[in-house]
Design an enzyme around this catalytic site. Structure first.
Site, PDB file in Angstrom:
ATOM      1  N   CYS A 129       0.843  -1.258  -0.089  1.00 27.42           N
ATOM      2  CA  CYS A 129       0.047  -0.043   0.095  1.00 27.42           C
ATOM      3  C   CYS A 129       1.017   1.350  -0.074  1.00 27.42           C
ATOM      4  O   CYS A 129       0.511   2.114  -0.900  1.00 27.42           O
ATOM      5  CB  CYS A 129      -0.988  -0.016   1.268  1.00 27.42           C
ATOM      6  SG  CYS A 129      -0.265  -0.530   2.752  1.00 27.42           S
ATOM      7  N   HIS A 242      -2.804   6.309   4.384  1.00 27.66           N
ATOM      8  CA  HIS A 242      -1.393   6.429   4.974  1.00 27.66           C
ATOM      9  C   HIS A 242      -0.835   7.634   4.495  1.00 27.66           C
ATOM     10  O   HIS A 242      -1.193   8.482   3.330  1.00 27.66           O
ATOM     11  CB  HIS A 242      -0.522   5.368   4.120  1.00 27.66           C
ATOM     12  CG  HIS A 242      -0.809   3.942   4.586  1.00 27.66           C
ATOM     13  ND1 HIS A 242      -1.607   3.696   5.821  1.00 27.66           N
ATOM     14  CD2 HIS A 242      -0.561   2.748   4.029  1.00 27.66           C
ATOM     15  CE1 HIS A 242      -1.544   2.469   5.956  1.00 27.66           C
ATOM     16  NE2 HIS A 242      -1.033   1.700   4.868  1.00 27.66           N
TER      17      HIS A 242
END
Length: 337
Positions: A129, A242
């Site tokens: 990710c 994130h």
């Protein structure tokens, strides 16, 4: 339009649920959807296009007649069942790290290296990710000014660990605010009101596997082993999205305005950058979005050719589920299934 039988392995997890949601949002040509999970999920169901669909147990025979299998159930499940799915004629797009660095397996971010999809042999790996959101921004800069070195520090949300971590952050936050002592279960220490410089396991170099993933995957996706990459990956008490502070050294000089211009035209990137007005990407604003957001674009004046960037993306979407669906869409568009 031709339609496809699609299996989602890990359908009850955070990424699996998001995969099903995005298939519906994107109006992917699904003839039949098959949600799969472990035996622990017996009795569960998922909703797709207004219909409740029973979750079935993931086993080799389940892949009979499946055209596309989206996997998000961890390395062990992928290593056991992905080859079985391929054997039965499915194209597997795997979100685990099991096959990412295998030379014969394409590791794909569609905005960066879609051509690699053409050489698949039934299995395509979805990158980490934190790597995905970074390379979407690095690629157009590399094409213009050639990147020599990347230094990245990540601030990763608990949703990257899964549903249990999300619930743990909620529970620990309530306990601390009420004066109780939280007990860590998912992480080695409490995550609420804390920061953990620890994602995945450490090796004898002192680096974590999450950090090595960013180093190795970036080189493979970008198709350039000469790019030097170093990473520090950190878990923060944020539910979703994130964030990354990225320092880049380039061969050719690129100004901050030049970088903004390039990135504003790059596929899958949104520039949100006006610090004088306190405008920059924030996880709370990016959550639920499919693009990668970049701001705080500025020159690094400590070196002749340097840039600093702040990159934020929804790790469940672009960092996992959406990227996998994009790969499937490319295969459909180019008749690769």
């Amino acid at each position: 339009m031709k339609s496809y039988n699609v299996a989602v392995v890990g359908a009850t997890g955070a990424v699996g649920q998001t995969m099903i949601k995005i298939l519906q949002e994107r109006n992917f040509p699904v003839k039949r959807i098959l949600p799969l999970a472990s035996a622990r999920s017996n009795g569960h169901s998922v909703e797709f296009r207004g219909e409740k669909i029973k979750v079935e147990e993931a086993m080799p025979s389940a892949f009979e007649g499946i055209d596309i299998a989206l996997f998000s159930a961890g390395n062990e499940v992928s290593m056991e069942l992905a080859p079985e799915a391929v054997k039965r004629g499915a194209v597997v797009i795997d979100n685990s790290s099991a096959f990412r660095m295998a030379p014969e397996v394409p590791l794909v971010v569609p905005e960066v290296n879609p051509g690699d999809i053409h050489r698949h042999k039934g299995l395509i790996a979805n990158p980490n990710c934190s790597t995905i959101q970074m390379v979407v921004v690095l690629k157009p800069i590399h094409e213009k000014a050639r990147i020599k070195r990347v230094v990245v520090s990540t601030y990763q949300a608990v949703s990257g660990t899964g549903v249990d971590a999300i619930e743990e952050l909620k529970l620990q936050s309530r306990k601390i605010l009420s004066g109780d002592k939280p007990e860590p279960r998912v992480y080695p220490y409490p995550i609420a009101f804390n920061v953990l410089p620890h994602i995945d396991v450490f090796d004898d170099t002192g680096y974590s596997m999450e950090e090595w993933k960013m180093v190795r995957e970036t080189k493979k996706i970008m198709g350039d082993e000469s790019i030097a990459v170093t990473a520090t990956t950190v878990r923060v008490p944020v539910f979703n999205c994130h964030s990354e502070a990225v320092n880049i050294e380039t061969v050719e000089k690129l100004t901050a305005d030049g970088a903004r211009s390039i990135l504003s035209q790059a596929p899958g990137v949104k520039v949100v950058d006006d610090p004088q007005k306190r405008i920059y990407p924030l996880p709370k604003d990016v959550s639920g979005q499919n693009d990668v957001f970049v701001g705080r674009i500025r020159e690094d004046f400590s070196i002749p050719c340097g840039l600093n960037l702040w990159i934020v993306a929804d790790n469940l979407r672009k960092g996992a589920a959406y990227n996998a669906v994009q790969i499937a869409e490319y295969m459909v568009e180019h008749s690769l299934i």
